[in-house]
Design an enzyme around this catalytic site. Structure first.
Site, PDB file in Angstrom:
ATOM      1  N   GLU A  28      -0.472   1.500  -4.491  1.00  0.00           N
ATOM      2  CA  GLU A  28      -0.173   1.067  -5.859  1.00  0.00           C
ATOM      3  C   GLU A  28      -1.408   0.892  -6.734  1.00  0.00           C
ATOM      4  O   GLU A  28      -1.691  -0.211  -7.218  1.00  0.00           O
ATOM      5  CB  GLU A  28       0.656  -0.234  -5.815  1.00  0.00           C
ATOM      6  CG  GLU A  28       1.973  -0.027  -5.077  1.00  0.00           C
ATOM      7  CD  GLU A  28       2.698  -1.334  -4.733  1.00  0.00           C
ATOM      8  OE1 GLU A  28       2.179  -2.412  -5.061  1.00  0.00           O
ATOM      9  OE2 GLU A  28       3.761  -1.264  -4.122  1.00  0.00           O
TER      10      GLU A  28
ATOM     11  N   GLU B  41       9.082   4.202   1.075  1.00  0.00           N
ATOM     12  CA  GLU B  41       9.591   2.818   1.103  1.00  0.00           C
ATOM     13  C   GLU B  41      10.987   2.751   0.486  1.00  0.00           C
ATOM     14  O   GLU B  41      11.269   1.924  -0.378  1.00  0.00           O
ATOM     15  CB  GLU B  41       8.655   1.880   0.319  1.00  0.00           C
ATOM     16  CG  GLU B  41       7.234   1.913   0.796  1.00  0.00           C
ATOM     17  CD  GLU B  41       6.350   0.834   0.189  1.00  0.00           C
ATOM     18  OE1 GLU B  41       6.854  -0.135  -0.407  1.00  0.00           O
ATOM     19  OE2 GLU B  41       5.120   0.971   0.318  1.00  0.00           O
TER      20      GLU B  41
HETATM   21  O1  9MR Z   1       8.312  -6.020   2.058  1.00  0.00           O
HETATM   22  C1  9MR Z   1       7.023  -6.586   2.033  1.00  0.00           C
HETATM   23  C2  9MR Z   1       7.115  -8.097   2.030  1.00  0.00           C
HETATM   24  O2  9MR Z   1       7.721  -8.549   3.238  1.00  0.00           O
HETATM   25  C3  9MR Z   1       5.726  -8.689   1.886  1.00  0.00           C
HETATM   26  O3  9MR Z   1       5.843 -10.099   1.745  1.00  0.00           O
HETATM   27  C4  9MR Z   1       5.033  -8.108   0.652  1.00  0.00           C
HETATM   28  C5  9MR Z   1       3.604  -8.606   0.561  1.00  0.00           C
HETATM   29  O4  9MR Z   1       2.849  -8.151   1.636  1.00  0.00           O
HETATM   30  O5  9MR Z   1       5.017  -6.694   0.705  1.00  0.00           O
HETATM   31  C6  9MR Z   1       6.295  -6.111   0.806  1.00  0.00           C
HETATM   32  O6  9MR Z   1       6.164  -4.707   0.900  1.00  0.00           O
HETATM   33  C7  9MR Z   1       5.696  -4.015  -0.258  1.00  0.00           C
HETATM   34  C8  9MR Z   1       4.864  -2.839   0.202  1.00  0.00           C
HETATM   35  O7  9MR Z   1       3.854  -3.252   1.071  1.00  0.00           O
HETATM   36  C9  9MR Z   1       4.275  -2.089  -0.969  1.00  0.00           C
HETATM   37  N1  9MR Z   1       5.319  -1.691  -1.905  1.00  0.00           N
HETATM   38  C10 9MR Z   1       6.254  -2.724  -2.324  1.00  0.00           C
HETATM   39  C11 9MR Z   1       6.838  -3.430  -1.088  1.00  0.00           C
HETATM   40  C12 9MR Z   1       7.880  -4.451  -1.496  1.00  0.00           C
HETATM   41  O8  9MR Z   1       7.300  -5.445  -2.278  1.00  0.00           O
END
Ligand code: 9MR
Length: 330
Positions: A130, A242
């Site tokens: 991102e 994702e």
């Molecule tokens: O799903 C993930 C969540 O459990 C975590 O708390 C969060 C922070 O680390 O990240 C979420 O995953 C994200 C991913 O790493 C990047 N794209 C967006 C995802 C959803 O927020």
């Protein structure tokens, strides 16, 4: 036929994000479903800088190692996720860093230790996650851009490649398929890296569909297809990294609509040959970040809370089967 059998027939990977807490809880049903249906795993949290390397002298390898062992036992590939992430998942000794030299040293130390620990067991990594603003067509502001400058993506790629020339380096981005300005800026950014010959293997289009709670527009298969084609035309591999589709509890026929969208989106992505992976951001509706962030019962995944396949599963299986038929026909 399982999704992973269908995926293998189509020469693609089918992945799931794995929750370290559920994984460690000893839930055997979760583990068997994962191994039966998927051939790739992404750590939902465990490999992020903040969790795996929370202090300069502290590494937390347990969840990382357990996931890699599981993947090896069940012949699954591992997608590393993630190193540089402007938004989240980064410890304060990085986000509060004020000196470019110190930040570069931290980055170098982190990448060297991480890649050497992985030792080839992680095939690919979302080395930058991102780089753009979540919902707007502009770059995300972060310590990386502020201290290392506008060209920090190139610097991260070059460093990671020098440390391990064999690991595939990916840049992963969200919402480019529903926000045209983001797609345009991301396209220009990636094209510049490719034209300069930087060691970029692939582009992850995350594919979270969070309308109406967060995404500004509904899922759009034609735009997803355009996005995948754009990066494929640059000679890159593409993955949907994702995927989930929020099904709002007040929507009529929501699971039918969701299934149709899943089928159309996956088909749109897989109709481009260079798209060789679809990863879902979780296994079943019992555990999803979507419910945690946007409210209960958004039912975003392919399996219901009991682990039974939903209509969405059948729709994705049909799209995988089409890909397999096209692959065999070639
Ligand atoms: O799903 C993930 C969540 O459990 C975590 O708390 C969060 C922070 O680390 O990240 C979420 O995953 C994200 C991913 O790493 C990047 N794209 C967006 C995802 C959803 O927020």
């Amino acid at each position: 036929m399982s999704l992973r059998d269908l995926a293998a027939a189509g020469g693609i990977r089918v992945g799931a994000a794995v929750s370290d807490t559920v994984f460690a809880s000893g839930d055997e049903d979760y583990r068997s479903l994962l191994a039966a249906e998927f051939n790739s795993v992404t750590a939902e949290r465990a490999m992020k800088w903040k969790w795996i390397h929370p202090e300069p002298d502290c590494w937390e390898w347990e969840a990382n190692d357990e996931l890699i062992r599981f993947a090896e036992t069940h012949q699954m590939q591992v997608r590393g996720h993630t190193v540089v992430w402007p938004h989240w998942g980064t410890p304060t000794y990085i986000t509060k860093c004020e000196d470019a030299g110190a930040l570069r040293r931290h980055l170098g130390d982190h990448v060297r230790e991480l890649f050497s620990h992985w030792g080839g067991s992680v095939a690919r990594v979302d080395v930058v996650n991102e780089p753009l603003h979540w919902l707007e067509g502009r770059h995300a502001e972060s310590v990386w851009r502020t201290l290392l400058g506008e060209d920090y993506l190139a610097e991260v790629l070059a460093l990671a490649h020098e440390v391990d020339p064999d690991i595939e380096l990916w840049i992963n981005e969200t919402h480019t398929d529903v926000i045209p300005d983001k797609h345009d800026l991301f396209t220009r950014t990636v094209a510049d890296l490719v034209e300069r010959g930087l060691p970029l293997h692939g582009i992850g289009i995350q594919g979270h569909q969070l309308y109406p709670d967060f995404s500004p527009g509904p899922p759009d298969p034609a735009r997803l297809h355009r996005g995948v084609s754009t990066f494929a035309d640059m000679g890159l591999e593409v993955a949907v990294t994702e995927m989930d589709i929020l099904a709002h509890p007040t929507d009529a026929d929501r699971l039918d609509v969701q299934a149709q969208l899943y089928g159309e989106l996956v088909d749109a992505a897989l109709s481009v040959e260079a798209c060789r992976e679809v990863t879902f951001w979780g296994v079943s509706d019992a555990h999803s970040w979507v419910d945690q962030h946007f409210g209960p019962d958004r039912a975003p995944l392919l399996f219901d809370r009991e682990g039974n396949p939903k209509l969405a599963y059948d729709a994705v299986a049909a799209a995988f089967a089409s890909r397999a038929r096209r692959t065999t026909a070639v």
